[in-house]
Design a protein around this motif. Structure first.
Motif, short mmCIF file in Angstrom:
data_model
loop_
_atom_site.label_atom_id
_atom_site.label_comp_id
_atom_site.label_asym_id
_atom_site.label_seq_id
_atom_site.Cartn_x
_atom_site.Cartn_y
_atom_site.Cartn_z
N TYR A 94 0.84 -1.19 0.00
CA TYR A 94 0.00 0.00 0.00
C TYR A 94 0.88 1.25 0.00
O TYR A 94 2.02 1.24 0.48
N ARG A 95 0.34 2.34 -0.51
CA ARG A 95 1.12 3.57 -0.63
C ARG A 95 1.39 4.15 0.75
O ARG A 95 0.49 4.24 1.59
N THR A 96 2.63 4.54 0.99
CA THR A 96 3.01 5.14 2.27
C THR A 96 3.53 6.56 2.04
O THR A 96 4.09 6.88 0.99
N GLN A 97 3.35 7.39 3.06
CA GLN A 97 3.90 8.75 3.05
C GLN A 97 5.06 8.88 4.02
O GLN A 97 5.72 9.92 4.06
N PHE A 112 0.06 6.59 5.79
CA PHE A 112 -0.13 5.67 4.66
C PHE A 112 -1.53 5.87 4.11
O PHE A 112 -2.35 6.57 4.72
N GLU A 113 -1.81 5.29 2.94
CA GLU A 113 -3.08 5.55 2.26
C GLU A 113 -3.80 4.25 1.90
O GLU A 113 -3.17 3.23 1.59
#
Length: 322
Positions: A94-97, A112-113
């Motif tokens: 999953y996309r993380t920031q 995260f998103e």
């Protein structure tokens, strides 16, 4: 639906950041009308809490050019639990920031998103609320601050919208170790809604199917009251102050909560619910399945669910030509 093993690395829903393009009016609503307490402000946001929220804030109200949800914050059970969750999220795809500095209410957080654009964060270090004046100091030492009027007691849950609820379910189970307690199974095989818990509450987050064509939208944020009578009094307070009462008070069939939905001045949906009686104590809880036939019966009792409850979310979806 598969029964998932309780994980309990994540302790509870901590806060929700709500965006508003009518900041002053929204802040007045949440403090003067809805009954939250102002813990602090910075250049862009107000930090609010209910009278028995132990953390510095449970709602971060942020000035923006739009409405909806900025992020959803969960507090982990320990620094070690936070590290385990971060490792699982980083391995998940999953996309993380990544890590961000904490705001006024807590320490550093990992962001995260989900697949639909909702931003989540996990943190452990937090700032506990400490009353600064006698008016807010509780006479009962086992509550966080003074109880005033018919104010909500604590944050209860957030409801998000997603085009694929099954995909959102996988995200919650993978990233937060959440369990499904109840869900809607549509006749065409899709999952129409899921209710999740990370502890022994019946749910702290719900996800329902997006019917408006938006991405990363908010359905509502909910605070819990002690009694149904608190909600009935709140309905009169909302009426007195010209607040748009969308639906309720009625009783939900799913989760059995007594509820009242209103729109705050910027259009974000907010709920008051008497939601604290039921707990999920069984470690092998079997998720409750609701069919389309079940849902066509409507709420447990009260008026039929109105159309806007299924179509309204924030931010509004811009149509072609707008």
């Amino acid at each position: 639906m598969t029964i998932t093993q309780p994980v309990f690395d994540v302790a509870h829903l901590g806060h929700v950041e709500m965006l508003t393009d009518r900041y002053d009016e929204s802040l007045d609503f949440f403090t003067r009308v809805y009954g939250l307490k102002l813990s602090g402000v910075d250049a862009t946001s107000a930090y609010l809490r209910a009278w028995d929220d132990y953390e510095f804030h449970s709602l971060k109200l942020t000035r923006a050019e739009t409405t909806g949800v900025g992020h959803i914050g969960y507090r982990c059970a320990s620094p070690e639990a936070l590290a385990r969750r971060v490792a699982a999220i980083e391995a998940s795809g999953y996309r993380t920031q990544g890590w961000v500095e904490g705001d006024m209410g807590h320490g550093s957080a990992f962001r995260f998103e989900d697949p639909f654009g909702h931003v989540f964060e996990l943190y452990y270090e937090t700032r506990r609320y400490v009353p600064t004046d006698d008016a807010d100091r509780p006479v009962l030492k086992n509550t966080a601050s003074a109880f005033t009027g018919a104010a909500p007691r604590r944050i209860d849950h957030v409801n998000l919208l997603a085009a694929d609820v099954a995909a959102f379910r996988d995200f919650m189970q993978t990233c937060l170790g959440a369990r499904v307690t109840e869900y809607i199974q549509l006749d065409n095989g899709r999952i129409g809604g899921c209710w999740f818990t990370v502890n022994n509450k019946t749910y702290d987050l719900a996800c329902t199917e997006e019917h408006g064509g938006g991405d990363g939208r908010l359905h509502h944020v909910t605070y819990a009251t002690d009694q149904r009578e608190d909600i009935l009094r709140a309905a009169d307070i909302f009426l007195q102050n010209g607040v748009h009462i969308e639906t309720g008070p009625h009783k939900h069939a799913i989760q059995g909560t007594f509820f009242l939905y209103v729109w705050e001045p910027a259009g974000n949906r907010v709920e008051l619910a008497n939601a604290g009686a039921r707990l999920i104590l069984a470690p092998d809880w079997e998720p409750v399945r609701w069919t389309e036939a079940d849902r066509r019966k409507g709420q447990a009792w009260g008026l039929k669910t109105i159309d806007t409850f299924h179509t309204h979310g924030t931010p509004p979806v811009k149509r072609q030509g707008q």
